[in-house]
Design a protein around this motif. Structure first.
Motif, PDB file in Angstrom:
ATOM      1  N   MET A  88       0.842  -1.174   0.000  1.00 13.30           N
ATOM      2  CA  MET A  88       0.000   0.000   0.000  1.00 13.30           C
ATOM      3  C   MET A  88       0.890   1.240   0.000  1.00 13.30           C
ATOM      4  SD  MET A  88      -3.143   0.623   2.291  1.00 13.30           S
ATOM      5  CE  MET A  88      -3.505   1.630   3.472  1.00 13.30           C
ATOM      6  N   LEU A  89       0.527   2.201  -0.798  1.00 15.91           N
ATOM      7  CA  LEU A  89       1.290   3.436  -0.879  1.00 15.91           C
ATOM      8  C   LEU A  89       0.883   4.401   0.225  1.00 15.91           C
ATOM      9  CD1 LEU A  89       1.093   4.097  -4.714  1.00 15.91           C
ATOM     10  CD2 LEU A  89       3.040   3.233  -3.435  1.00 15.91           C
ATOM     11  N   ASP A  90       1.856   5.185   0.678  1.00 12.35           N
ATOM     12  CA  ASP A  90       1.557   6.245   1.640  1.00 12.35           C
ATOM     13  C   ASP A  90       0.748   7.322   0.942  1.00 12.35           C
ATOM     14  OD1 ASP A  90       3.021   5.008   3.642  1.00 12.35           O
ATOM     15  OD2 ASP A  90       4.867   6.069   3.110  1.00 12.35           O
ATOM     16  N   GLN A  91      -0.017   8.055   1.731  1.00 12.27           N
ATOM     17  CA  GLN A  91      -0.784   9.158   1.152  1.00 12.27           C
ATOM     18  C   GLN A  91       0.167  10.229   0.647  1.00 12.27           C
ATOM     19  OE1 GLN A  91      -3.726  10.920   3.651  1.00 12.27           O
ATOM     20  NE2 GLN A  91      -4.336  12.398   2.133  1.00 12.27           N
ATOM     21  N   SER A  92      -0.143  10.790  -0.470  1.00 12.96           N
ATOM     22  CA  SER A  92       0.662  11.829  -1.089  1.00 12.96           C
ATOM     23  C   SER A  92       0.728  13.068  -0.208  1.00 12.96           C
ATOM     24  CB  SER A  92       0.033  12.196  -2.432  1.00 12.96           C
ATOM     25  OG  SER A  92       0.594  13.369  -2.932  1.00 12.96           O
ATOM     26  N   LYS A  93       1.899  13.693  -0.179  1.00 10.64           N
ATOM     27  CA  LYS A  93       2.038  14.959   0.552  1.00 10.64           C
ATOM     28  C   LYS A  93       1.363  16.103  -0.198  1.00 10.64           C
ATOM     29  CE  LYS A  93       6.261  13.671   2.899  1.00 10.64           C
ATOM     30  NZ  LYS A  93       7.023  12.606   2.314  1.00 10.64           N
ATOM     31  N   GLU A 119       5.486  14.147  -7.870  1.00 10.10           N
ATOM     32  CA  GLU A 119       4.892  13.122  -7.014  1.00 10.10           C
ATOM     33  C   GLU A 119       3.647  12.514  -7.686  1.00 10.10           C
ATOM     34  OE1 GLU A 119       4.133  13.110  -2.344  1.00 10.10           O
ATOM     35  OE2 GLU A 119       2.739  14.402  -3.436  1.00 10.10           O
ATOM     36  N   TYR A 129       3.214   8.620  -8.906  1.00  5.29           N
ATOM     37  CA  TYR A 129       2.082   7.837  -8.418  1.00  5.29           C
ATOM     38  C   TYR A 129       1.293   7.231  -9.589  1.00  5.29           C
ATOM     39  CZ  TYR A 129      -2.165   6.626  -5.873  1.00  5.29           C
ATOM     40  OH  TYR A 129      -3.231   5.942  -5.336  1.00  5.29           O
ATOM     41  N   TYR A 184      -0.039  -2.071  -5.698  1.00  6.56           N
ATOM     42  CA  TYR A 184       0.154  -0.888  -4.858  1.00  6.56           C
ATOM     43  C   TYR A 184      -1.150  -0.449  -4.295  1.00  6.56           C
ATOM     44  CZ  TYR A 184       4.744  -0.665  -6.978  1.00  6.56           C
ATOM     45  OH  TYR A 184       6.007  -0.955  -7.396  1.00  6.56           O
TER      46      TYR A 184
END
Length: 55
Positions: free
Chosen positions: A1-6, A32, A36, A55
């Protein structure tokens, strides 16, 4: 799982359901977003070693 985008605050979805980024977003947020999107295109595909990435 991907981290939430900044830079998620610069992302949106258009009327056709496509992800978009604000044209006025900073360069780092655009990069970014592009990274993604590329990961999502590759998700579910098998690499040369036969490993499938999700992902």
């Amino acid at each position: 799982m991907l981290d939430q985008s900044k830079g998620i605050e610069y992302w949106s979805t258009d009327i056709e359901g496509n992800d978009t980024i604000d044209p006025n977003a900073p360069a780092w947020a655009k990069q970014e977003f592009d990274d993604y999107q590329e990961k999502m295109k590759q998700s579910g595909k098998t690499d040369k070693n036969g490993i499938t990435r999700y992902y």
